[in-house]
Every structure is written in structure tokens, then in C-alpha cells.
Design an enzyme around this catalytic site. Structure first.
Site, PDB file in Angstrom:
ATOM      1  N   LYS A 258       0.843  -1.199   0.000  1.00 54.45           N
ATOM      2  CA  LYS A 258       0.000   0.000   0.000  1.00 54.45           C
ATOM      3  C   LYS A 258       0.876   1.246   0.000  1.00 54.45           C
ATOM      4  CE  LYS A 258      -3.078   2.645   3.054  1.00 54.45           C
ATOM      5  NZ  LYS A 258      -3.650   2.712   4.408  1.00 54.45           N
ATOM      6  N   ASP A 263      -2.580  10.556   3.415  1.00 56.04           N
ATOM      7  CA  ASP A 263      -3.956  10.115   3.675  1.00 56.04           C
ATOM      8  C   ASP A 263      -4.659  11.103   4.595  1.00 56.04           C
ATOM      9  OD1 ASP A 263      -6.307   8.770   3.979  1.00 56.04           O
ATOM     10  OD2 ASP A 263      -5.497   7.243   5.341  1.00 56.04           O
ATOM     11  N   LYS A 270      -9.822  12.780   8.604  1.00 59.14           N
ATOM     12  CA  LYS A 270      -9.221  12.450   9.887  1.00 59.14           C
ATOM     13  C   LYS A 270      -9.160  13.687  10.781  1.00 59.14           C
ATOM     14  CE  LYS A 270      -6.026   8.974   7.981  1.00 59.14           C
ATOM     15  NZ  LYS A 270      -6.404   7.806   8.803  1.00 59.14           N
ATOM     16  N   ASP A 281       1.795   6.671   5.302  1.00 57.87           N
ATOM     17  CA  ASP A 281       0.815   5.679   4.859  1.00 57.87           C
ATOM     18  C   ASP A 281       1.244   4.971   3.577  1.00 57.87           C
ATOM     19  OD1 ASP A 281      -1.503   4.357   5.569  1.00 57.87           O
ATOM     20  OD2 ASP A 281      -2.824   5.663   4.427  1.00 57.87           O
ATOM     21  N   ASP A 340     -12.114   6.789   4.663  1.00 60.28           N
ATOM     22  CA  ASP A 340     -10.824   6.604   5.344  1.00 60.28           C
ATOM     23  C   ASP A 340     -10.450   5.129   5.433  1.00 60.28           C
ATOM     24  OD1 ASP A 340      -8.508   7.491   6.562  1.00 60.28           O
ATOM     25  OD2 ASP A 340      -9.353   7.406   8.582  1.00 60.28           O
ATOM     26  N   ARG A 344      -7.656  -0.683   1.820  1.00 57.23           N
ATOM     27  CA  ARG A 344      -8.150  -2.006   1.376  1.00 57.23           C
ATOM     28  C   ARG A 344      -8.681  -1.942  -0.051  1.00 57.23           C
ATOM     29  NH1 ARG A 344     -12.156  -1.816   6.371  1.00 57.23           N
ATOM     30  NH2 ARG A 344     -10.215  -0.879   7.106  1.00 57.23           N
TER      31      ARG A 344
END
Length: 490
Positions: A258, A263, A270, A281, A340, A344
Site C-alpha cells: 500500500k 492520507d 481524519k 501511509d 478513510d 483495502r
């Protein structure tokens, strides 16, 4: 900073020419016949207690660093890795440019916890990881007595040359991954990571790179990845590295990392506090890119395909929204309940891509869930797998490099949780239950039944606090992936 040179020698440290030599002490054993160490012991400055340090000088002016290693029967690679880091730091404080270690002999009983090769590798890893320093953006020295002065490590041992060389290459790769991690998001963009992958590929005839831009990602049918990337003006990249040596044997290893270079959380934004850490990230992607470079440099006879989806997750007018439904590369539809939970989505398409490339063993690394930090802190990465034998193989490789994992469960209950009402899958649970397990179960939908291991490294990618990596970027996973590749063809 220039890389630390690593040498081996069949001479004792006193004859190594190093500006500092190490004298290790073990509990319940007679002290080695070193006059400086004996004097420091007599004065009570040196002790055999694990990690205790003392120093002096011999008649020639060579610095002598005496380090306690505890009980010899308890000496393993992690304890020596940590002790080597402490010695490297002390050597730098003493302005030593080179340090010579005699390789502590492992115990000869059946309970031996580390071989000579593992201990030699640990010396190299602990020293080089501790010597790392990131000061690219400092316009002047900060005078904090850091570790950047060490130029040479001499391991006084024979018969361990191959283990030492493998450790040297893998650790330099880990430090390069730490560079990528530490770079700010306005520098380490998706295109920057793609260019770094291209640089690595240019160095090895057996390694090729393919880079897809936004149009290519969308045309390929990566609807999940493309949705995340839409909220940023920064161009996404799908980075594919294919390592295909002529004498390849063993399984075709697929590595997925990833790489969200920043992010914000997207529309499900966030909190502002500590959001600056979200430049990390992309740590899984950095680890995979640099690990493949090390595997190629070592010329390991194993076919490897690495897939790194790189983008930013930002909340502009084109960003994907809660309630959207997207279609992944394998045709599964996914309802978005939380933007967020974007990692995945990237990994789903990247895993499918790796499967289509023919990979028959899969490993992915991702700073995926904050929940894994609640569960395991910074001590373990969460390990999820759909195959027990593959899980054990991966766990052993990570343990060998001090990058420990803890097996976490997949379960049919979690599989039920990810089923959607309006789409095949839901990307995030509305209940705060088993959040890391939920994310892993989601990924399992995209591996086509291949043996697969998912490493949630959100707690270990930075802030580990280990003697050899401190509180910053750790390069977690690079050395372990190299070790895994080595074991698959050993």
C-alpha cells in the site's frame, strides 16, 4: 549520508586498524584477556549485564567499548542486533569512524538460539540501522551528537561472509525505504515513488518496471483504486516491478504494498492532530519497492512480481463519497461507507492484479488499521493468512529479522460482516468490532484462493522505539521480505 562500509577480517579487533574495538562480556564467564576491559571491570564501570556499556582507551589510543551481553545461552540475533546498535551509538559519540567487533560464538548445545551466520547478520543490521540519519531538509547541523560519523564496520570472523553480505544489502535497502518514508508528502508523491522504482529497474537487467497513470488504471478496470485517487490532483501510479532471473525456481512470489503518499481520510476526514504522520501511509509500498531492489541485487533465483498502488487520499470536489458503489478489478462491487478505509480498496485491485500476473504465493504489507495498534502496539505486526503453512513460513522470515508478527484470525463471522446490502461488499463496518480482522477478511476476497499473508504494519512502520530504529521510520518489512525470498530458494 554515505553508507557505512562493511568488511570482514580474520584478524582480531586489536589488529583491525579500527578506531574503536568492541569487547563483549558474558555473565558467569571469565572476562576476555583485554587489559582495558579488565581495568574497567575492576573499577566497576564495565559489567556483563545486557546492553551495559563502558569505554576506555588502550596504549595506542584505540577506543575500547565494553558491552555486556548477559548470559551466552540467551544470546540470539535480536539481543545482539540491539547491542550492536547501542555500540554504534556510543562509537559515534566517541567520534569513532570505524568499529571492529569480534563475533560472539553461539553456544554449542542443542538449545542454541542463533547460528554464527545469524549473529553476524545481526551485528551488521543493528549497526547500519542505528547509523541511519535523515537530515536532507536541515540547512545546518543540529549538533546533537548523532550517529552519522560512523564510516566502517569490521566483523572479525570467517565463514559468515554470505550472511554478512545479504544483511548488508537488505539493511541498506531498509534504510532507503526509511528515506522514502521520511520524505514529506509534497516530495514523495506517487510519481516520485514510480520514478524510484524505475531507477531500481534500470540497475538490474532481470528487473523491469511498468507504470500506469490515471487513464491506464481506469481503463484496466481498477475501479476501487481509481475511486480513491480521484480526490487528488496528484497523479496516481500503479507501479509494477517484475523480477524474472533466468534460473528462477520455487514459487512465483507476489508482493503488494500500500502506498497512500498522504492520507487525509478523504471526505471522512481524519482529525487534525497527528495528521502529519499520514505521510507514512505509503510505508508498505516503500518496503516492497526497496525489497525487490535488494532481491535483484542479491540475484536470488526466484520470480517476484511486485504491485504497488500509489495515490493520495484527498477530499476535493471529485473525491469518492460515502454511499458510492465502485467495481473492483475482479468484478466485485463495493459500497463505500467510510472513505478513510481506502487502503483495502487499493490493495483489493493490486492483489487481483498480482494474481492475474501468475503469482502463486502472495504477501501484502500495509499500514491498514489503527485498530492493530490498539491490539499489538508497536511490538508486532498483525499477520493474517488463509494458509497455515504459508503463514508459518512468512512469520519465520519476519522473526529472523527481528520484525515480529502475531497471527490474527480470519473467520466466517467476519466474512458475513463484509457482505453488503446494496453491493457485494462494504468497505468498512458500521460496528466497531474486529476492525483489523474485518479489513483482512475483505482482502481475502481478492486473492483467488492463493496462499496469502497480509501484514498490517500500522504499529510497526514508524515509532517502534527499538534501539536500532528509534521513534522514526523503521523500514519495517524490507529485511523480512528479502529473508523470505532467500528461504524460498535456499
Amino acid at each position: 549520508m554515505a553508507p557505512v562500509e562493511v568488511l570482514t577480517s580474520d584478524k582480531p579487533p586489536t589488529d583491525s586498524g579500527a578506531s574503536a574495538r568492541v569487547v563483549p562480556l558474558f555473565e558467569d564467564e571469565e572476562a576476555p584477556p583485554d587489559k582495558v576491559a579488565a581495568q574497567l571491570l575492576e573499577l566497576g564501570e564495565a559489567r556483563a549485564r545486557y546492553k551495559h556499556l563502558a569505554h576506555g582507551h588502550d596504549a595506542s589510543g584505540q577506543r575500547v567499548i565494553v558491552v555486556g551481553l548477559g548470559k551466552r545461552s540467551e544470546l540470539d540475533h535480536e539481543r545482539l542486533r540491539t547491542a550492536a546498535a547501542a555500540v554504534a551509538h556510543r562509537a559515534a559519540q566517541l567520534a569513532a569512524r570505524s568499529v571492529a567487533w569480534p563475533l560472539p560464538a553461539p553456544t554449542s548445545s542443542e538449545t542454541t538460539v542463533a547460528s554464527a551466520g545469524q549473529l553476524a547478520a545481526a551485528l551488521v543490521e543493528g549497526t547500519l540501522l542505528r547509523a541511519y540519519r535523515f537530515d536532507r531538509f536541515k540547512s545546518w547541523g543540529d549538533g546533537d551528537g548523532g550517529d552519522s560519523g560512523l564510516e566502517r564496520l569490521i566483523v572479525c570472523a570467517t565463514g559468515c561472509e554470505a550472511a554478512i553480505e545479504r544483511a548488508r544489502i537488505a539493511t541498506f535497502a531498509a534504510n532507503r525505504a526509511r528515506d522514502l518514508q521520511n520524505l514529506p508528502g509534497n516530495v514523495a508523491t506517487p510519481t516520485f515513488l514510480a520514478e524510484r522504482a524505475g531507477e531500481i529497474a534500470d540497475q538490474h537487467a532481470s528487473l523491469e518496471v511498468e507504470l500506469l497513470d490515471r487513464d491506464g488504471i481506469e481503463q484496466l478496470g481498477m475501479g476501487a483504486f481509481a475511486a480513491v485517487a480521484r480526490g487528488s490532483v496528484s497523479e496516481p501510479r500503479l507501479i509494477v516491478l517484475r523480477y524474472a532471473p533466468g534460473a528462477a525456481r520455487g514459487p512465483h512470489l507476489g508482493l503488494v504494498g500500500k502506498a497512500v503518499t498522504f492520507d487525509s481520510g478523504g471526505i471522512s476526514i481524519k482529525p487534525a492532530q497527528r495528521m502529519h504522520e499520514m505521510k507514512f501511509d505509503m510505508s508498505g509500498g516503500a518496503a516492497v519497492i526497496e525489497a525487490v531492489g535488494a532481491i535483484a541485487e542479491l540475484a536470488l533465483p526466484l520470480r517476484v512480481t511486485a504491485v504497488v498502488p500509489a495515490c493520495e487520499n484527498m477530499p476535493d470536489g471529485g473525491a469518492f463519497k460515502p454511499g458510492d458503489i465502485v467495481t473492483a478489478l475482479n468484478g466485485r462491487t463495493i459500497e463505500i461507507t467510510n472513505t478513510d478505509a481506502e487502503g483495502r480498496l487499493l490493495l483489493a485491485d493490486a492483489l487481483t492484479y498480482a494474481v492475474r500476473e501468475g503469482a502463486d504465493r502472495l504477501v501484502d504489507l500495509a499500514t491498514l488499521t489503527g485498530a492493530i495498534i490498539v491490539a499489538l502496539g508497536s511490538t508486532y505486526a498483525g499477520l493474517f493468512a488463509n494458509d497455515d503453512e504459508w503463514a508459518a513460513t512468512v512469520a519465520a522470515a519476519f522473526a529472523a529479522t527481528g520484525e515480529d508478527t502475531w497471527r490474527m484470525p480470519l473467520h466466517s463471522d467476519f466474512a458475513d460482516m463484509i457482505r453488503g446490502e446494496h453491493a457485494d461488499l462494504v468497505n468498512a463496518s458500521l460496528e466497531r468490532k474486529a476492525l483489523s480482522c474485518y479489513a483482512a477478511q475483505f482482502l481475502a476476497e481478492f486473492v483467488d484462493g492463493r496462499p496469502w499473508a497480509h501484514l498490517d504494519i500500522a504499529g510497526t512502520a514508524w515509532g517502534r522505539g527499538r534501539e536500532y530504529v528509534g521513534k522514526g521510520a523503521s523500514g519495517f518489512g524490507v529485511r523480512a521480505l528479502v529473508e523470505l525470498a532467500h528461504r524460498l530458494v535456499a
